[in-house]
Design an enzyme around this catalytic site. Structure first.
Site, PDB file in Angstrom:
ATOM      1  CG  HIS A 139      -0.438   0.190   2.466  1.00  0.00           C
ATOM      2  ND1 HIS A 139      -1.213   0.000   3.649  1.00  0.00           N
ATOM      3  CD2 HIS A 139       0.639   1.085   3.396  1.00  0.00           C
ATOM      4  CE1 HIS A 139       0.004   0.304   5.036  1.00  0.00           C
ATOM      5  NE2 HIS A 139       0.406   0.407   4.488  1.00  0.00           N
ATOM      6  CD  GLU A 191      -4.572  -1.562   3.828  1.00  0.00           C
ATOM      7  OE1 GLU A 191      -3.118  -1.879   3.199  1.00  0.00           O
ATOM      8  OE2 GLU A 191      -4.975  -1.240   4.834  1.00  0.00           O
TER       9      GLU A 191
END
Ligand code: F6R
Length: 251
Positions: free
Chosen positions: A138, A143
């Protein structure tokens, strides 16, 4: 992508601080994109040393942080606002009103996110963005499988990220499950990007980001498409790179 190898965390931090200092010297009203977490702490310490000896002047510098935990006010000890004040802002001559961090307790999340991106635009965009990298690849708190087109948004943190963040919280304290983060598109709009990575725990993510396919599964892989990205890696973080770079000695 330009890759700078460092022998140690300290050397990585010094090299990053020099790049930041140079940016501020060349453009005293630079707009800096800043990261939190453990990786940039040494960089900020080195930058403070350069400030203390009069090499860097923050009086006209503008900053935008990548992210803030959702649900934590700026006074909360684990908030990134608190982190930035303690680790950097209170130790240099930056004007606090020139520093920007998304509110972790906004009245209206969508408005807050939009306002954040609009503010960055109103300063002419980010000149130099500092990034760390999660062990899952990330950047910011984007994410895996975040859309590459994302701008500032509310994110659900992954199990892996929540576990990694636990180290900053005491045992009985709830660890935030969400954060407000600049999006991947917002990060990619920075004129220059410097990504820092240290330690074996980052080696797999670094290898995938640099040498793997460009895929939302590894958000940092998008950086392969940016025209001006420098990675500063210590030996451990670079240890899984397969290409020629991993054979070069640190300069
Ligand atoms: C922090 C941030 C995150 C961290 C990453 C690595 O503002 O945006 O992407 O850079 O989680 O964290 P550390 O440096 O603690 O390993």
């Amino acid at each position: 992508m330009k890759i700078i190898l460092a022998n140690s965390y300290d050397e990585m931090s010094k090299k990053a601080a020099i790049i930041l200092a140079n940016q501020i010297i060349l453009k005293p009203d630079s707009v800096l994109g800043l990261a939190t977490g453990s990786t940039p702490v040494g960089t900020y310490q080195e930058l403070i040393k350069l400030y203390d000896v009069g090499i860097v002047d923050f009086s006209n510098v503008i900053t935008f942080n990548l992210d803030e935990y959702y649900g934590l006010s700026s006074e909360h000890e684990q908030s990134y606002s608190h982190y930035m004040r303690k680790i950097l802002f209170e130790r240099v001559n930056i004007e606090l009103e020139n520093t920007h961090i998304p509110s972790g307790v906004p009245e209206d999340i969508e408005k807050e996110c939009l306002l954040y991106d609009t503010k960055i635009d109103s300063f002419g965009g980010i000149d130099l963005q500092i990034l760390g990298i999660g062990s899952n690849g990330h950047i910011g708190f984007n994410e895996p499988n975040t859309r590459f087109q994302s701008m500032t948004h509310l994110v659900d943190l992954n199990y892996e990220t929540i576990e990694a963040n636990k180290r900053f919280f005491s045992d009985n304290e709830p660890v935030p499950q969400k954060a407000i983060s600049m999006g991947i598109k917002g990060i990619m709009q920075a004129k220059k990007i410097v990504l820092l990575a240290s330690g074996k725990g980052k080696a797999d993510a670094v290898q995938k980001a640099v040498e793997g396919p460009i895929t939302p599964e590894v958000p940092a892989s998008i950086l392969q498409l940016h025209a001006d990205v420098t990675l500063i890696l210590d030996k451990d973080a670079a240890s899984q790179l397969q290409g020629a770079i991993c054979k070069k000695s640190a300069s």
